[in-house]
Enzyme design. Structure first.
Site, PDB file in Angstrom:
ATOM      1  N   ASP A 231       0.725  -1.251  -0.013  1.00 28.54           N
ATOM      2  CA  ASP A 231      -0.006  -0.144   0.068  1.00 28.54           C
ATOM      3  C   ASP A 231       0.805   1.285  -0.206  1.00 28.54           C
ATOM      4  O   ASP A 231       1.988   1.199   0.894  1.00 28.54           O
ATOM      5  CB  ASP A 231      -1.064  -0.066   1.080  1.00 28.54           C
ATOM      6  CG  ASP A 231      -1.746   0.976   1.205  1.00 28.54           C
ATOM      7  OD1 ASP A 231      -2.868   1.252   0.606  1.00 28.54           O
ATOM      8  OD2 ASP A 231      -1.631   1.865   2.246  1.00 28.54           O
ATOM      9  N   GLU A 268       1.183  -0.511  -4.946  1.00 24.28           N
ATOM     10  CA  GLU A 268       0.316   0.671  -5.424  1.00 24.28           C
ATOM     11  C   GLU A 268       1.154   1.983  -5.552  1.00 24.28           C
ATOM     12  O   GLU A 268       1.437   2.597  -4.560  1.00 24.28           O
ATOM     13  CB  GLU A 268      -0.751   0.867  -4.276  1.00 24.28           C
ATOM     14  CG  GLU A 268      -1.641   2.010  -4.699  1.00 24.28           C
ATOM     15  CD  GLU A 268      -2.408   2.441  -3.575  1.00 24.28           C
ATOM     16  OE1 GLU A 268      -3.681   3.021  -3.645  1.00 24.28           O
ATOM     17  OE2 GLU A 268      -1.891   2.487  -2.188  1.00 24.28           O
TER      18      GLU A 268
END
Length: 519
Positions: A231, A268
Site C-alpha cells: 500500500d 500501489e
C-alpha cells in the site's frame, strides 16, 4: 460393398471431425500465475459471514474457495486483515496478528492450506507506510523526544513547524491540505500523509526498516502467504526523494526473496507511467491505474484505439526498464466507484469493458462482486458492500455490518440466480477467464496494433505468442460499423453482441466484440 465402404468413411470422417472440434472447443486450461494470472480482490468483512455476527470472516472465505476456483481466479488478494480500529483496517495496530472480527490466526492458516490445495495463491495487504495512532510504537513515540520509539515516526518541533506545513503538495493519493498533525499536547507535530489517524513511519531509521523486514519474514515463513500488495508504495519517503523510494523497494525485494525466492510483490504507485516505471526493479508488479481511467475515457469519447494505443505505449515504456515486469491491470477496485455505475448502468457496455480487460495483456485483478454486477459509489463504505450470494430471505451468509445502499436485491441479481443464466454477468466473467486461461496468446501474448485504419469507434489489436495468433475487435460505439478483418482469421472463439461476417467484411453492432483465432 461400395455403399458400406462409403458409410465407414463417412463415420470415420464424422468421428475425426468431432474429435477435432472437441479439441478446439476445449483447449487446455493453464494457470499463468505470476505473469498473467487472474487475481480476485476480497474485502473479508463483506464477503461471507460464516457465524452470523454480520461480519465476513476467514471461515466464510474458506467455504467459498470452490466458488473462486469455479470463477477461474488463480489468486486472492485480501484487503487488510490485521488488527485495526477502523472498518477498512488500513491503520494497523499489530503487524503479527489478524483482526479478531475475521477469526483466529489458525482460521487464516486453515484458509491458506485449503486455498493452496486448489492451487490458489494468497496475497495480503501490507501497510507499511504508516501505522495507526493506536499502535504501541506510536503510543510510545508521542511520550517525548527521548523515548526510544520517538524516531520510529516523523516529528517536527513546534518552533519549526511553519517550515514544514507547506512542504508537501496535494497529490492524487491525498486530499489533505495539512499533513502535519498536533497530537494534542502542544509540543511537537507528527507527519501523516493520509490523515491524522495514520502517522507515517520514519524509514530513515534503520530500526524501522528491520522491523518491517521481520514482519515480512513472519508472514512469508511462519504463516505461509505467497506475497504482498504494498500500500502507498510511493510515499515511503517524501515525494521529493523518489530515488530513496526506489532504493528502499529494491532492498525490500531482496530481503523478501531471501526468505521466499518466488515471493509475489505488487505495488500501489498511483501516478503516471514515468513516475511508476522506476519502481519496477523493486516491485516487479505494479497496478496499472491508467488502464482503468483510459478504459472509461474510451467509452466516453467513443474513441476505440485510445486504450489500445495507451496500453502499447505503457508496455513498451516498461519494457525499457525491465522485461520481467508484471502489468497488474484493473477495471475497478476498492477505492473507485463500481464499474457498472461508472458506465451508466449499461449492461452491454459493462460486459464489453470486461471483454476488453480480459483480452488485453497483463495480470488482471477482479474486485469481488464485479462478476455479479454489484454497484457502489463514494463514500468508500458503499463501494465495499456485502456480496449477494442468495436471494435476501435465503442468504444466510450475507454480511450485514453495513446497510447496503447500491448492491441491494432488485438492483443486483444474486449469484444463485445468475449461475443458471447463460447471459448473466457471472457467466460472462467465467467464460472470458476460461478463454484467457485456454489460449496462451490471450494470456501471455504480445500486444500488436494493426497498421490499417478502422472506424473511430473500433478498438482492434492482435495478441501473438509462439505459433498462436488472435485478433480482437470491439465496437465501443452506439451504432454498427462495417470493416474488413485481416485475412486468415475465420474462427470466432468469443463473441458479444451482434456481428455478421460476409466474406471477410464484418458488420459489428453497438458495444459488440469478436475474438478470432488465426487458421
Amino acid at each position: 460393398m461400395r455403399n458400406f465402404s462409403t458409410q465407414i468413411i463417412l463415420i470415420l470422417t464424422v468421428v475425426l471431425l468431432g474429435s477435432s472440434c472437441a479439441q478446439k472447443e476445449k483447449p487446455e486450461v493453464k494457470n499463468y500465475w505470476l505473469k498473467a494470472g487472474v487475481t480476485y480482490e476480497i474485502f473479508v468483512q463483506s464477503f461471507y459471514d460464516s457465524n452470523g455476527d454480520g461480519i465476513g470472516d476467514f471461515n466464510g472465505v474458506t467455504e467459498k474457495l470452490d466458488y473462486v476456483q469455479e470463477l477461474g481466479a488463480n489468486a486472492i488478494w485480501f484487503m487488510p486483515i490485521m488488527p485495526s480500529p477502523t472498518y477498512h483496517k488500513y491503520d494497523v495496530t499489530d503487524y503479527k496478528a489478524v483482526h479478531p472480527d475475521y477469526g483466529t490466526m489458525e482460521d487464516f492458516k486453515q484458509l491458506l492450506e485449503e486455498a493452496h490445495k486448489r492451487d490458489i495463491k494468497i496475497v495480503i495487504d501490507m501497510i507499511i507506510n504508516h501505522t495507526s495512532t493506536e499502535h504501541p510504537w506510536f503510543q510510545e513515540s508521542k511520550k517525548g523526544r527521548d523515548n526510544p520509539y520517538r524516531d520510529y515516526y516523523v516529528w517536527a518541533q513546534k518552533d519549526t513547524i511553519a517550515d514544514f506545513l507547506n512542504k508537501k503538495v496535494i497529490t492524487l493519493d491525498s486530499d489533505n491540505i495539512r499533513q502535519w498533525h498536533d497530537p494534542g499536547f502542544g509540543e511537537d507535530y507528527y507527519y501523516g500523509f493520509f490523515w491524522g489517524g495514520m502517522p507515517d513511519l520514519n524509514f530513515d531509521n534503520p530500526k524501522v526498516r528491520e522491523e518491517i523486514y521481520e514482519i515480512g519474514r513472519f508472514w512469508l515463513e511462519e504463516v505461509g502467504v505467497d506475497g504482498f500488495r504494498l500500500d502507498a508504495a510511493k510515499h515511503i519517503f517524501p515525494d521529493d526523494r523518489p530515488t530513496d523510494n526506489h532504493e528502499f523497494w529494491k532492498e525490500f525485494r531482496a530481503k523478501m526473496e531471501a526468505i521466499k525466492p518466488d515471493v509475489y510483490l505488487v505495488g500501489e504507485v498511483y501516478d503516471k507511467k514515468e513516475i511508476v516505471a522506476p519502481y519496477l526493479p523493486g516491485l516487479p508488479a505494479l497496478f496499472n491505474f491508467d488502464f482503468h481511467y483510459t478504459l472509461l475515457e474510451s467509452f466516453k469519447e467513443e474513441d476505440g484505439m485510445l486504450l489500445a494505443k495507451k496500453q502499447k505505449e505503457i508496455l513498451d515504456f516498461y519494457q525499457e526498464i525491465t522485461p520481467e515486469f508484471i502489468d497488474a491491470t484493473i477495471s475497478s477496485n476498492h477505492d473507485q466507484p463500481r464499474l457498472l455505475n461508472e458506465l451508466g448502468n449499461d449492461p452491454q457496455k459493462y460486459k464489453q469493458a470486461i471483454s476488453i480487460l480480459l483480452t488485453m495483456p497483463g495480470a488482471p485483478y477482479l474486485y469481488y462482486g464485479e462478476e455479479i454486477g454489484m454497484k457502489g459509489l463514494k463514500p468508500d463504505e458503499h463501494i465495499r458492500e456485502p456480496f449477494l450470494w442468495e436471494e435476501k430471505d435465503k442468504d444466510t451468509g450475507r454480511a450485514s455490518w453495513i446497510e447496503s445502499k447500491y448492491s441491494v436485491d432488485g438492483e443486483v441479481e444474486p449469484l444463485s440466480l445468475q449461475r443458471n443464466d447463460p447471459k448473466s454477468y457471472f457467466n460472462h466473467y467465467k467464460t472470458l477467464i476460461a478463454l484467457r486461461n485456454s489460449y496462451p496468446a490471450l494470456a501471455i501474448g504480445e500486444l500488436v496494433l494493426p497498421e490499417n485504419e478502422y472506424p473511430k469507434t473500433i478498438m482492434a489489436y492482435f495478441r501473438k505468442t509462439g505459433d498462436q495468433e488472435i485478433f480482437v475487435v470491439h465496437n465501443i460505439g452506439k451504432t454498427e460499423v462495417s470493416f474488413d478483418i485481416p485475412k486468415g482469421f475465420n474462427e470466432v472463439i468469443f463473441g458479444l453482441g451482434d456481428g455478421v461476417n460476409t466474406s471477410g467484411n464484418l458488420t459489428l453492432g453497438a458495444n459488440s466484440t469478436r475474438v478470432y483465432l488465426k487458421d
